[in-house]
Design an enzyme around this catalytic site. Structure first.
Site, PDB file in Angstrom:
ATOM      1  CG  ASP A  65      -0.199   0.039   2.545  1.00 44.43           C
ATOM      2  OD1 ASP A  65       0.758  -0.761   2.710  1.00 44.43           O
ATOM      3  OD2 ASP A  65      -0.560   0.838   3.437  1.00 44.43           O
ATOM      4  CD  GLU A  72       4.241   1.018   6.823  1.00 46.36           C
ATOM      5  OE1 GLU A  72       5.033   1.362   7.724  1.00 46.36           O
ATOM      6  OE2 GLU A  72       3.919   1.794   5.898  1.00 46.36           O
TER       7      GLU A  72
END
Length: 481
Positions: free
Chosen positions: A108, A173
Site C-alpha cells: 500500500d 502499513e
C-alpha cells in the site's frame, strides 16, 4: 562496481542474469506502481485489494504456496465500515537443512496526486536521469519486488534455493498496519514456528551513496495536555484581566517541557537511557553523513549541535520532545478577541532504550501537575497519553547482520554503515516482540528517495543493485547458518 576477485562464479552468474533482466524488473515495478493502492483514502480501498491479489499472483508464479488471510473489516471515525485488505502469507521451500528467512513488506502507499507538486504522474513509473519516479517506488513496492526478483533469479537459473523463503506482505502499513499484530500472534506457533530470521526492507540509507544496515529506531509517546476554565469561550473585553485564562496556563506548561538547547526538563526522564559505550561512540565516526546536506534538505539555518557525532546521537539514541500544536485556540487569519474556554496542547517524546512507557507517562504527568499547582489556577488540568510505541533495537553481531554486511561488501565493494532511525518503526518491534526471532532492517533506497513526499523515486542503480544485494545475502546467510 563489483570486484570479481571477491565474488564466486555462482554470484557472477546471478549478477549477470539480474543485469540482463533489468528492463523486465523495471516493467514489473511499473505495473505495480500503476495500481493506486492508497490505504489512507477509503475510496481507493478496492485498489489496495487489487494490489494484494497482484502480489499473491506474483508469489504463486515463483512457485510459492500462497494464502490470502482475511482480516475482516474496520470502522472509520465517520462510521463507515471498510473491508481490511487480506495479508499475503507465502512459503517457498521446506528443506530442513536450510535456514528459513521471512521477508516482510507492504504494497500500500501514501496518497499522491499530480497537483500536489509532482513533476510526473505519480502512478506512471517514469525514468529521468537514472531515477525511477512514482508513488511506492521506494516505499515499499520497489524493495518488495527486488526481493521477489532475487528469488526468481535462482529459479530462472535452475539453482538450488540457498534458504527457505517465507513472505508476509500487507496492504495497511501506511494506515497503521491494522490487524497485523493479531495475525502474527495467531500464526506464531504455525507459520512462524520454523522461521529463523526476519528481514524488513522498508527504510532508507543515511546517505545518497553509501549502503547502510539499520539496527534500531526510537519509540514515540504522544501526549495531550488539556486546560479548561468553563463551558464557553469568553469576550476578552468583558473578562480579560479578572480570570485565569486557560491558554496562559497551557503556554506556561508547554514552555516548561524543553529548554532552548533542546534538553528535556522533565525530572528523571534521562535516568533509564542506556549509557553510551566508548565502542559505540567510536562507531559513529566512520558513518557517512553530510551535515550541510542534511541542513539544506530541511531548510533550517542552524542545528542545535555542530558535529556529525552529536547530531546522530541526538537523533538516534537520546530522547527528544517536540510540541506539535494547540487545539481550541483561534488560528485563522486576522484577530478574534476571545478567551478560549478549553485548549489542548499536543506534544510527543521519542523514547530510546531502556526508557519505560509507563514510567515516562508518570514522569510527564507529575511534572505538569507540579508546574500547574505552582500557578494556583482554579482551571481543570487533564494530561493523557493516547498513543505509545516502544523503541526497537537489534544486535549488530547477529548472524543476519554479518551476512548482510558480507553481501554489501560483495555487491557495493564497501562495508555498510550501521545506522539507527530517529523515527518509529512499529513493525520491526512488533515482529521481534511477537515472534521472538531476530529481525533486521535491510534498506536498498537512498537518503534522497523522498518516501511519502512529492517526486518519490528509487534509482535504477539502487533497484537493480539492491536485487543483487538480496541474492548475495541469501548465499551468505546459508553459509553462516
Amino acid at each position: 562496481v563489483m570486484s570479481s576477485s571477491s565474488s564466486s562464479s555462482l554470484e557472477i552468474e546471478i549478477f549477470q542474469y539480474i543485469d540482463a533482466h533489468q528492463s523486465d524488473f523495471i516493467k514489473d515495478l511499473k505495473e505495480w506502481v500503476a495500481v493506486e493502492s492508497d490505504s489512507v483514502q477509503p475510496h481507493l480501498r478496492k485498489e489496495v485489494m487489487r494490489m494484494m491479489a497482484l502480489a499473491a499472483d506474483r508469489l504463486a508464479a515463483l512457485g510459492a504456496t500462497v494464502n490470502l488471510v482475511n482480516l475482516g473489516s474496520h470502522q472509520l471515525p465517520d462510521g463507515q465500515v471498510l473491508p481490511l485488505p487480506s495479508v499475503v502469507l507465502g512459503e517457498l521451500g521446506k528443506d530442513p537443512q536450510n535456514p528459513t528467512v521471512c521477508f516482510y513488506g507492504h504494497v500500500d502507499v501514501q496518497p499522491a496526486k499530480k497537483g500536489d507538486g509532482w513533476n510526473t504522474d505519480p502512478y506512471t513509473l517514469t525514468e529521468i536521469d537514472g531515477n525511477l519516479y512514482g508513488r511506492g517506488a521506494t516505499d515499499n513496492k520497489g524493495p518488495v519486488l527486488a526481493w521477489i526478483n532475487a528469488v526468481e533469479t535462482f529459479r530462472a537459473l535452475k539453482l538450488a534455493m540457498p534458504v527457505n523463503f517465507k513472505f508476509v506482505i500487507e496492504g495497511m502499513e501506511e494506515a497503521g498496519s491494522l490487524g497485523l499484530e493479531k495475525l502474527l500472534e495467531e500464526e506464531k506457533q504455525s507459520f512462524f514456528s520454523d522461521v529463523d530470521y526476519i528481514v524488513i526492507s522498508d527504510n532508507l540509507w543515511l546517505s545518497n551513496k553509501k549502503p547502510a544496515l539499520t539496527y534500531g529506531s526510537r519509540g514515540n509517546a504522544c501526549f495531550f495536555v488539556e486546560v479548561e476554565c468553563g463551558r464557553k469561550d469568553l469576550h476578552s473585553g468583558t473578562f480579560g484581566g479578572i480570570i485565569h485564562e486557560p491558554l496562559l496556563d497551557l503556554i506556561a506548561l508547554l514552555d516548561s517541557l524543553v529548554d532552548s538547547t533542546g534538553h528535556i526538563q522533565i525530572p528523571g526522564i534521562y535516568d533509564s537511557v542506556a549509557a553510551l559505550t566508548e565502542e559505540e561512540r567510536r562507531s559513529y565516526e566512520s558513518i557517512e553523513f553530510d551535515l550541510e546536506e542534511h541542513r539544506n534538505n530541511c531548510g533550517v539555518n542552524k542545528f542545535l549541535y555542530g558535529t556529525k557525532e552529536e547530531i546522530l546521537l541526538h537523533l538516534w539514541r537520546y530522547p527528544s520532545l517536540s510540541i506539535h500544536g494547540i487545539e481550541g485556540a483561534f488560528h485563522e487569519p486576522g484577530i478574534k478577541t476571545v478567551i478560549p474556554a478549553k485548549v489542548i496542547g499536543k506534544f510527543s517524546i521519542r523514547q530510546v532504550p531502556h526508557m519505560d512507557l509507563s514510567v515516562v507517562e508518570k514522569q510527564v504527568v507529575e511534572h505538569l501537575e507540579g508546574v500547574f499547582s505552582k500557578r494556583n489556577s482554579p482551571n481543570k488540568l487533564k494530561v493523557s497519553m493516547p498513543l505509545g510505541a516502544k523503541p526497537w533495537l537489534a544486535d549488530v553481531n547477529d548472524l543476519l547482520y554479518k551476512a548482510a554486511r558480507r553481501a554489501t561488501k560483495t555487491v557495493f565493494g564497501e562495508d555498510p554503515d550501521f545506522i539507527r532511525d530517529g523515527s518509529t518503526i512499529p513493525v520491526a518491534r512488533m515482529f521481534q516482540t511477537v515472534t521472538q526471532k531476530s529481525v533486521m532492517m535491510f534498506p536498498i533506497g537512498a537518503a534522497d528517495d523522498g518516501e511519502h513526499s512529492q517526486n518519490e523515486k528509487i534509482s535504477r542503480h539502487n533497484y537493480i543493485e539492491g536485487t543483487k544485494l538480496f541474492a548475495a545475502f541469501f548465499l551468505e546467510i546459508s553459509k553462516l547458518h
